[in-house]
Design a protein around this motif. Structure first.
Motif, PDB file in Angstrom:
ATOM      1  N   ALA A 102       0.819  -1.214   0.000  1.00 51.06           N
ATOM      2  CA  ALA A 102       0.000   0.000   0.000  1.00 51.06           C
ATOM      3  C   ALA A 102       0.854   1.267   0.000  1.00 51.06           C
ATOM      4  CB  ALA A 102      -0.949  -0.008   1.188  1.00 51.06           C
ATOM      5  N   ALA A 103       2.098   1.158   0.434  1.00 49.74           N
ATOM      6  CA  ALA A 103       2.985   2.326   0.452  1.00 49.74           C
ATOM      7  C   ALA A 103       3.203   2.886  -0.953  1.00 49.74           C
ATOM      8  CB  ALA A 103       4.331   1.951   1.073  1.00 49.74           C
ATOM      9  N   TYR A 104       3.150   2.022  -1.965  1.00 50.53           N
ATOM     10  CA  TYR A 104       3.316   2.474  -3.350  1.00 50.53           C
ATOM     11  C   TYR A 104       2.100   3.239  -3.865  1.00 50.53           C
ATOM     12  CZ  TYR A 104       7.493  -0.408  -3.840  1.00 50.53           C
ATOM     13  OH  TYR A 104       8.743  -0.945  -3.697  1.00 50.53           O
ATOM     14  N   TYR A 105       0.960   3.042  -3.251  1.00 56.98           N
ATOM     15  CA  TYR A 105      -0.262   3.686  -3.724  1.00 56.98           C
ATOM     16  C   TYR A 105      -0.181   5.196  -3.629  1.00 56.98           C
ATOM     17  CZ  TYR A 105      -2.515  -0.928  -3.520  1.00 56.98           C
ATOM     18  OH  TYR A 105      -2.853  -2.241  -3.714  1.00 56.98           O
ATOM     19  N   SER A 106       0.675   5.695  -2.735  1.00 57.98           N
ATOM     20  CA  SER A 106       0.783   7.150  -2.598  1.00 57.98           C
ATOM     21  C   SER A 106       1.447   7.787  -3.822  1.00 57.98           C
ATOM     22  CB  SER A 106       1.559   7.503  -1.325  1.00 57.98           C
ATOM     23  OG  SER A 106       2.876   6.985  -1.409  1.00 57.98           O
ATOM     24  N   ASN A 107       2.003   6.963  -4.699  1.00 61.29           N
ATOM     25  CA  ASN A 107       2.581   7.473  -5.950  1.00 61.29           C
ATOM     26  C   ASN A 107       1.569   7.455  -7.098  1.00 61.29           C
ATOM     27  OD1 ASN A 107       5.220   7.909  -4.921  1.00 61.29           O
ATOM     28  ND2 ASN A 107       5.533   5.698  -4.947  1.00 61.29           N
ATOM     29  N   SER A 108       0.333   7.183  -6.784  1.00 59.68           N
ATOM     30  CA  SER A 108      -0.681   7.032  -7.827  1.00 59.68           C
ATOM     31  C   SER A 108      -0.848   8.282  -8.679  1.00 59.68           C
ATOM     32  CB  SER A 108      -2.032   6.635  -7.223  1.00 59.68           C
ATOM     33  OG  SER A 108      -2.520   7.655  -6.388  1.00 59.68           O
ATOM     34  N   MET A 109      -0.659   9.452  -8.095  1.00 61.16           N
ATOM     35  CA  MET A 109      -0.858  10.679  -8.867  1.00 61.16           C
ATOM     36  C   MET A 109       0.165  10.811  -9.982  1.00 61.16           C
ATOM     37  SD  MET A 109      -3.619  11.858  -8.113  1.00 61.16           S
ATOM     38  CE  MET A 109      -3.456  12.981  -9.447  1.00 61.16           C
ATOM     39  N   LEU A 166      -8.025   3.572  -3.937  1.00 61.73           N
ATOM     40  CA  LEU A 166      -8.946   3.907  -5.027  1.00 61.73           C
ATOM     41  C   LEU A 166      -8.289   4.840  -6.045  1.00 61.73           C
ATOM     42  CD1 LEU A 166     -12.329   4.363  -3.135  1.00 61.73           C
ATOM     43  CD2 LEU A 166     -11.716   2.542  -4.732  1.00 61.73           C
ATOM     44  N   SER A 167      -7.487   5.758  -5.544  1.00 58.09           N
ATOM     45  CA  SER A 167      -6.750   6.653  -6.435  1.00 58.09           C
ATOM     46  C   SER A 167      -5.802   5.846  -7.315  1.00 58.09           C
ATOM     47  CB  SER A 167      -5.960   7.676  -5.608  1.00 58.09           C
ATOM     48  OG  SER A 167      -5.180   8.495  -6.434  1.00 58.09           O
ATOM     49  N   PHE A 168      -5.121   4.868  -6.729  1.00 59.21           N
ATOM     50  CA  PHE A 168      -4.205   4.001  -7.461  1.00 59.21           C
ATOM     51  C   PHE A 168      -4.947   3.169  -8.495  1.00 59.21           C
ATOM     52  CE2 PHE A 168      -1.571   0.063  -7.710  1.00 59.21           C
ATOM     53  CZ  PHE A 168      -0.446   0.629  -8.296  1.00 59.21           C
ATOM     54  N   LEU A 169      -6.123   2.684  -8.132  1.00 63.38           N
ATOM     55  CA  LEU A 169      -6.931   1.884  -9.058  1.00 63.38           C
ATOM     56  C   LEU A 169      -7.302   2.701 -10.298  1.00 63.38           C
ATOM     57  CD1 LEU A 169      -8.359  -0.806  -9.576  1.00 63.38           C
ATOM     58  CD2 LEU A 169     -10.286   0.059  -8.263  1.00 63.38           C
ATOM     59  N   LEU A 170      -7.717   3.941 -10.129  1.00 67.13           N
ATOM     60  CA  LEU A 170      -8.048   4.800 -11.268  1.00 67.13           C
ATOM     61  C   LEU A 170      -6.796   5.151 -12.082  1.00 67.13           C
ATOM     62  CD1 LEU A 170     -10.758   7.174  -9.765  1.00 67.13           C
ATOM     63  CD2 LEU A 170     -11.057   5.069 -11.083  1.00 67.13           C
ATOM     64  N   ALA A 171      -5.667   5.278 -11.397  1.00 70.06           N
ATOM     65  CA  ALA A 171      -4.404   5.508 -12.114  1.00 70.06           C
ATOM     66  C   ALA A 171      -4.071   4.297 -12.982  1.00 70.06           C
ATOM     67  CB  ALA A 171      -3.280   5.785 -11.112  1.00 70.06           C
ATOM     68  N   LEU A 172      -4.360   3.097 -12.477  1.00 70.12           N
ATOM     69  CA  LEU A 172      -4.134   1.882 -13.270  1.00 70.12           C
ATOM     70  C   LEU A 172      -5.032   1.835 -14.503  1.00 70.12           C
ATOM     71  CD1 LEU A 172      -3.613  -0.937 -10.599  1.00 70.12           C
ATOM     72  CD2 LEU A 172      -1.913   0.039 -12.148  1.00 70.12           C
ATOM     73  N   VAL A 173      -6.250   2.322 -14.375  1.00 67.60           N
ATOM     74  CA  VAL A 173      -7.146   2.393 -15.536  1.00 67.60           C
ATOM     75  C   VAL A 173      -6.483   3.230 -16.630  1.00 67.60           C
ATOM     76  CG1 VAL A 173      -9.335   3.329 -16.389  1.00 67.60           C
ATOM     77  CG2 VAL A 173      -9.284   2.067 -14.227  1.00 67.60           C
TER      78      VAL A 173
END
Length: 193
Positions: A102-109, A166-173
């Motif tokens: 989950a620490a990587y999710y903060s790079n989603s932007m 959720l932010s990371f999930l949309l970034a993956l899209v």
């Protein structure tokens, strides 16, 4: 397999006088397409269930399917190829969500902005099987652009609310569509040369 099932269904509809014989080909195509899409979705749901990421899968598909429809990109040459590549893409996305800390999710932007901006320049990406005229290109670009900006905005909003997963999930899209668009553009250019 699906063509036989579609043929049987169409023949029954003609015998029951629900459709006209001259409309058979159109109905056959529609039924076969619906069966194929159904198999795709069932396979995706099985993968989501097996990896414990069903909700994430559903959110991904709700965002990805309309974007893919308007943005275009790589299309496999065969139905079997399409099925295999689609399932591998879904599987890889689910594994990323399951394996990445989950620490990587903060790079989603960073991922969302990079993918989204690149997509805005690339879309729509036509294929040799789906060429677009100027009016279609403008229409698809506006629709895809709207969806890209919406996903970027939602991803940023969720990020600011500390909803990193959720932010990371949309970034993956956006990332997966960017991969499809770049691949489609490269293949289209190679075909022209």
């Amino acid at each position: 397999m699906f063509s036989k099932a579609a043929d049987n269904m169409v023949n029954k509809l003609v015998k029951m006088k629900i459709i006209e014989a001259e409309d058979c080909e159109l109905y056959r195509f529609g039924i076969e397409t619906a069966l194929l899409k159904g198999i795709h979705l069932i396979s995706y749901l099985i993968l989501g269930l097996l990896l414990g990421k069903t909700i994430e899968l559903i959110i991904f598909l709700i965002a990805f399917i309309p974007l893919r429809e308007y943005a275009g990109g790589y299309h496999a040459a065969t139905k079997k190829g399409c099925y295999i590549i689609s399932c591998l893409c879904i599987l890889s996305m689910l594994l990323i969500l399951r394996v990445f800390p989950a620490a990587y999710y903060s790079n989603s932007m960073y991922l969302a902005v990079f993918s989204g901006v690149l997509l805005l320049f690339l879309v729509p990406v036509e294929s040799k099987n789906k060429p677009l005229d100027d009016s279609e290109r403008a229409y698809f670009k506006s629709k895809a652009g709207f969806i890209i900006v919406l996903l970027l905005t939602l991803s940023l909003f969720l990020f600011m609310l500390n909803q990193f997963s959720l932010s990371f999930l949309l970034a993956l899209v956006l990332f997966y569509e960017m991969i499809a668009a770049v691949t489609g553009k490269i293949i289209l250019q190679k075909g022209k040369n």
